[in-house]
Design a protein around this motif. Structure first.
Motif, PDB file in Angstrom:
ATOM      1  N   ALA A   1      46.035 -59.727 -52.425  1.00 28.35           N
ATOM      2  CA  ALA A   1      44.954 -59.909 -51.456  1.00 28.35           C
ATOM      3  C   ALA A   1      45.496 -60.439 -50.137  1.00 28.35           C
ATOM      4  CB  ALA A   1      43.902 -60.855 -52.021  1.00 28.35           C
ATOM      5  N   GLN A   2      44.965 -59.913 -49.025  1.00 29.52           N
ATOM      6  CA  GLN A   2      45.393 -60.358 -47.706  1.00 29.52           C
ATOM      7  C   GLN A   2      44.299 -61.161 -47.006  1.00 29.52           C
ATOM      8  OE1 GLN A   2      47.185 -57.214 -45.385  1.00 29.52           O
ATOM      9  NE2 GLN A   2      48.051 -56.240 -47.217  1.00 29.52           N
ATOM     10  N   GLY A   3      43.284 -61.555 -47.766  1.00 31.48           N
ATOM     11  CA  GLY A   3      42.192 -62.360 -47.216  1.00 31.48           C
ATOM     12  C   GLY A   3      41.355 -62.923 -48.349  1.00 31.48           C
ATOM     13  N   LYS A   4      40.472 -63.873 -48.040  1.00 32.93           N
ATOM     14  CA  LYS A   4      39.662 -64.529 -49.060  1.00 32.93           C
ATOM     15  C   LYS A   4      38.695 -63.577 -49.746  1.00 32.93           C
ATOM     16  CE  LYS A   4      39.808 -69.161 -47.018  1.00 32.93           C
ATOM     17  NZ  LYS A   4      39.004 -70.278 -46.456  1.00 32.93           N
ATOM     18  N   THR A   5      38.289 -62.498 -49.060  1.00 30.52           N
ATOM     19  CA  THR A   5      37.307 -61.582 -49.641  1.00 30.52           C
ATOM     20  C   THR A   5      37.954 -60.472 -50.473  1.00 30.52           C
ATOM     21  OG1 THR A   5      37.311 -60.176 -47.650  1.00 30.52           O
ATOM     22  CG2 THR A   5      35.712 -61.992 -47.739  1.00 30.52           C
ATOM     23  N   GLU A   6      39.282 -60.419 -50.488  1.00 28.75           N
ATOM     24  CA  GLU A   6      39.968 -59.345 -51.206  1.00 28.75           C
ATOM     25  C   GLU A   6      40.335 -59.774 -52.631  1.00 28.75           C
ATOM     26  OE1 GLU A   6      43.149 -57.587 -48.992  1.00 28.75           O
ATOM     27  OE2 GLU A   6      41.939 -57.357 -47.187  1.00 28.75           O
ATOM     28  N   LEU A   7      40.647 -58.767 -53.450  1.00 30.15           N
ATOM     29  CA  LEU A   7      40.911 -58.985 -54.871  1.00 30.15           C
ATOM     30  C   LEU A   7      42.350 -58.617 -55.215  1.00 30.15           C
ATOM     31  CD1 LEU A   7      39.671 -59.563 -57.720  1.00 30.15           C
ATOM     32  CD2 LEU A   7      39.144 -57.126 -57.841  1.00 30.15           C
ATOM     33  N   SER A   8      43.089 -59.563 -55.760  1.00 26.72           N
ATOM     34  CA  SER A   8      44.469 -59.306 -56.203  1.00 26.72           C
ATOM     35  C   SER A   8      44.461 -58.818 -57.643  1.00 26.72           C
ATOM     36  CB  SER A   8      45.309 -60.581 -56.123  1.00 26.72           C
ATOM     37  OG  SER A   8      45.424 -61.043 -54.806  1.00 26.72           O
ATOM     38  N   PHE A   9      45.413 -57.934 -57.983  1.00 28.93           N
ATOM     39  CA  PHE A   9      45.541 -57.492 -59.375  1.00 28.93           C
ATOM     40  C   PHE A   9      46.940 -56.934 -59.605  1.00 28.93           C
ATOM     41  CE2 PHE A   9      43.117 -54.277 -56.926  1.00 28.93           C
ATOM     42  CZ  PHE A   9      44.036 -53.245 -56.885  1.00 28.93           C
ATOM     43  N   LYS A  10      47.271 -56.750 -60.872  1.00 27.53           N
ATOM     44  CA  LYS A  10      48.561 -56.212 -61.266  1.00 27.53           C
ATOM     45  C   LYS A  10      48.407 -54.772 -61.746  1.00 27.53           C
ATOM     46  CE  LYS A  10      50.964 -60.001 -60.624  1.00 27.53           C
ATOM     47  NZ  LYS A  10      51.996 -60.053 -59.560  1.00 27.53           N
ATOM     48  N   LYS A  11      49.482 -54.029 -61.686  1.00 30.77           N
ATOM     49  CA  LYS A  11      49.490 -52.657 -62.177  1.00 30.77           C
ATOM     50  C   LYS A  11      49.011 -52.629 -63.632  1.00 30.77           C
ATOM     51  CE  LYS A  11      52.567 -48.712 -62.980  1.00 30.77           C
ATOM     52  NZ  LYS A  11      53.946 -48.190 -62.832  1.00 30.77           N
ATOM     53  N   GLY A  12      48.089 -51.698 -63.925  1.00 29.92           N
ATOM     54  CA  GLY A  12      47.566 -51.573 -65.278  1.00 29.92           C
ATOM     55  C   GLY A  12      46.285 -52.349 -65.520  1.00 29.92           C
ATOM     56  N   ALA A  13      45.889 -53.208 -64.571  1.00 29.64           N
ATOM     57  CA  ALA A  13      44.665 -54.002 -64.738  1.00 29.64           C
ATOM     58  C   ALA A  13      43.442 -53.102 -64.755  1.00 29.64           C
ATOM     59  CB  ALA A  13      44.551 -55.022 -63.607  1.00 29.64           C
ATOM     60  N   LYS A  14      42.459 -53.439 -65.592  1.00 33.75           N
ATOM     61  CA  LYS A  14      41.192 -52.722 -65.655  1.00 33.75           C
ATOM     62  C   LYS A  14      40.223 -53.409 -64.699  1.00 33.75           C
ATOM     63  CE  LYS A  14      42.579 -49.965 -68.919  1.00 33.75           C
ATOM     64  NZ  LYS A  14      42.800 -48.519 -68.655  1.00 33.75           N
ATOM     65  N   ILE A  15      39.696 -52.662 -63.749  1.00 28.95           N
ATOM     66  CA  ILE A  15      38.834 -53.235 -62.712  1.00 28.95           C
ATOM     67  C   ILE A  15      37.438 -52.629 -62.803  1.00 28.95           C
ATOM     68  CG2 ILE A  15      38.557 -53.624 -60.237  1.00 28.95           C
ATOM     69  CD1 ILE A  15      41.606 -52.991 -60.004  1.00 28.95           C
ATOM     70  N   ALA A  16      36.419 -53.476 -62.876  1.00 25.52           N
ATOM     71  CA  ALA A  16      35.028 -53.025 -62.868  1.00 25.52           C
ATOM     72  C   ALA A  16      34.598 -52.871 -61.414  1.00 25.52           C
ATOM     73  CB  ALA A  16      34.138 -54.037 -63.573  1.00 25.52           C
ATOM     74  N   VAL A  17      34.179 -51.673 -61.027  1.00 28.93           N
ATOM     75  CA  VAL A  17      33.801 -51.397 -59.639  1.00 28.93           C
ATOM     76  C   VAL A  17      32.286 -51.530 -59.484  1.00 28.93           C
ATOM     77  CG1 VAL A  17      33.830 -49.710 -57.769  1.00 28.93           C
ATOM     78  CG2 VAL A  17      35.758 -49.844 -59.363  1.00 28.93           C
ATOM     79  N   PHE A  18      31.850 -52.333 -58.495  1.00 27.40           N
ATOM     80  CA  PHE A  18      30.426 -52.530 -58.238  1.00 27.40           C
ATOM     81  C   PHE A  18      29.889 -51.536 -57.214  1.00 27.40           C
ATOM     82  CE2 PHE A  18      31.669 -57.127 -59.143  1.00 27.40           C
ATOM     83  CZ  PHE A  18      31.403 -56.989 -60.486  1.00 27.40           C
ATOM     84  N   LYS A  19      30.676 -51.300 -56.165  1.00 31.60           N
ATOM     85  CA  LYS A  19      30.215 -50.359 -55.139  1.00 31.60           C
ATOM     86  C   LYS A  19      31.363 -49.944 -54.227  1.00 31.60           C
ATOM     87  CE  LYS A  19      28.800 -53.786 -51.672  1.00 31.60           C
ATOM     88  NZ  LYS A  19      27.693 -54.253 -50.813  1.00 31.60           N
ATOM     89  N   LYS A  20      31.131 -48.829 -53.526  1.00 29.61           N
ATOM     90  CA  LYS A  20      32.072 -48.366 -52.513  1.00 29.61           C
ATOM     91  C   LYS A  20      31.566 -48.898 -51.185  1.00 29.61           C
ATOM     92  CE  LYS A  20      33.211 -44.180 -55.090  1.00 29.61           C
ATOM     93  NZ  LYS A  20      33.305 -42.703 -55.072  1.00 29.61           N
ATOM     94  N   LEU A  21      32.420 -49.567 -50.453  1.00 31.41           N
ATOM     95  CA  LEU A  21      32.011 -50.198 -49.204  1.00 31.41           C
ATOM     96  C   LEU A  21      31.829 -49.175 -48.098  1.00 31.41           C
ATOM     97  CD1 LEU A  21      34.386 -53.296 -49.265  1.00 31.41           C
ATOM     98  CD2 LEU A  21      32.115 -53.045 -50.259  1.00 31.41           C
ATOM     99  N   GLN A  22      31.139 -49.606 -47.038  1.00 35.87           N
ATOM    100  CA  GLN A  22      30.914 -48.702 -45.901  1.00 35.87           C
ATOM    101  C   GLN A  22      32.235 -48.335 -45.239  1.00 35.87           C
ATOM    102  OE1 GLN A  22      28.100 -50.650 -43.321  1.00 35.87           O
ATOM    103  NE2 GLN A  22      26.341 -49.976 -44.531  1.00 35.87           N
ATOM    104  N   GLU A  23      33.153 -49.277 -45.272  1.00 33.85           N
ATOM    105  CA  GLU A  23      34.481 -48.981 -44.720  1.00 33.85           C
ATOM    106  C   GLU A  23      35.208 -48.069 -45.692  1.00 33.85           C
ATOM    107  OE1 GLU A  23      38.444 -51.256 -43.010  1.00 33.85           O
ATOM    108  OE2 GLU A  23      36.860 -52.392 -44.005  1.00 33.85           O
ATOM    109  N   GLU A  24      35.476 -46.850 -45.269  1.00 34.25           N
ATOM    110  CA  GLU A  24      36.044 -45.825 -46.151  1.00 34.25           C
ATOM    111  C   GLU A  24      37.326 -46.294 -46.825  1.00 34.25           C
ATOM    112  OE1 GLU A  24      37.668 -41.214 -45.963  1.00 34.25           O
ATOM    113  OE2 GLU A  24      36.958 -42.201 -44.154  1.00 34.25           O
ATOM    114  N   GLY A  25      37.404 -46.040 -48.133  1.00 37.20           N
ATOM    115  CA  GLY A  25      38.618 -46.348 -48.869  1.00 37.20           C
ATOM    116  C   GLY A  25      38.675 -47.751 -49.440  1.00 37.20           C
ATOM    117  N   TRP A  26      37.614 -48.532 -49.284  1.00 43.38           N
ATOM    118  CA  TRP A  26      37.581 -49.886 -49.830  1.00 43.38           C
ATOM    119  C   TRP A  26      36.426 -50.026 -50.806  1.00 43.38           C
ATOM    120  CZ3 TRP A  26      40.927 -54.042 -48.971  1.00 43.38           C
ATOM    121  CH2 TRP A  26      41.960 -53.778 -48.056  1.00 43.38           C
TER     122      TRP A  26
END
Length: 261
Positions: free
Chosen positions: A133-158
């Motif tokens: 993560a490069q900011g407080k609102t971002e999420l850090s994770f490791k390769k292979g982690a299972k991530i539950a996605v809530f929504k696609k943000l208005q900013e494309e690709g996030w």
């Protein structure tokens, strides 16, 4: 000697009492009942207190009357607190009315807790790479982690998601998911960086926000580009493609351009 010890014990208890109570943020409340011998009052209008405004109609239990027209009363709420006010600001009510008010307050409080709804998961994805993560609102994770996605943000690709109880935003190019959209821009083309990108391997291209990079190749959710005298890969969602008239016309990338530098 026994009397002296008792007196000392009483003294210690009095000294400790105020310290304990001063740390409490709220106090307990007993529900009104018939014959409890307590006095109940209702606010005639909105009342400002140190803990915030109390609305008109709030019922309180009188704890103490003093200085003729002043009283100390306790709110009949789950987070009950003591307040001081003028007796002219209230009118007397019976224990039945006080009980109905208190029941409504506790029911409302518990209802709000139950209604804290869980975010809806729209898909589950797997991390292809480590992401820091490069900011407080971002999420850090490791390769292979299972991530539950809530929504696609208005900013494309996030996207917004959760992993191991932590929530935040992350670039979709770092995860595997079905149905990802590919960029349709014709290459070669120019793109402007929206974020800083720090390379993690020698094959990746460092970007600074505002850099204009020449995109020469697509590789899934990654792009390969040229910036000054450097060539490398970077996430597609870190850049925005510039209009076609800003792209090189009829320019083809030389086949002998080295893939890596």
């Amino acid at each position: 000697s026994g009397a002296a010890e008792a007196a000392e014990s009483g003294k210690s208890s009095k000294e400790a009492g105020p310290k304990r109570s001063s740390k409490r943020k709220s106090v307990s409340v007993t529900m009104p009942s018939e014959g409890d011998g307590k006095e109940y009052v209702m606010l005639r209008g909105r009342q400002a207190t140190e803990g915030g405004d109390l609305p008109k109609g709030t019922v309180l239990c009188v704890r103490k009357r003093y200085d003729g027209d002043k009283l100390r009363a306790r709110t009949l709420t789950a987070d009950a607190t003591d307040v001081s006010l003028s007796s002219h600001a209230v009118s007397a009510v019976g224990w039945q009315e006080a009980l109905e008010f208190a029941k409504g307050q506790f029911k409302s409080s518990s209802g709000r807790k139950r209604k804290s709804k869980k975010k809806k998961v729209i898909m589950e994805v797997t991390a292809k790479y480590d992401y820091e993560a490069q900011g407080k609102t971002e999420l850090s994770f490791k390769k292979g982690a299972k991530i539950a996605v809530f929504k696609k943000l208005q900013e494309e690709g996030w996207w917004s998601g959760e992993v191991d109880g932590r929530k935040g935003h992350f670039p979709s190019s770092y995860v595997d998911a079905p149905g990802k959209e590919e960029h349709e821009a014709k290459l070669p083309c120019l793109a402007r960086s929206k974020h800083n990108f720090e390379p993690r391997t020698e094959r990746e291209l460092a970007l600074r926000k505002g850099d204009v990079v020449k995109v020469v190749e697509k590789a899934g959710q990654w792009l390969k580009g040229e910036l000054e005298d450097r060539i490398g890969f970077f996430p597609a969602n870190y850049v925005v493609f510039l209009p076609p008239d800003a792209c090189p016309s009829g320019e083809e990338r030389s086949s002998d351009t080295p893939a890596e530098q």
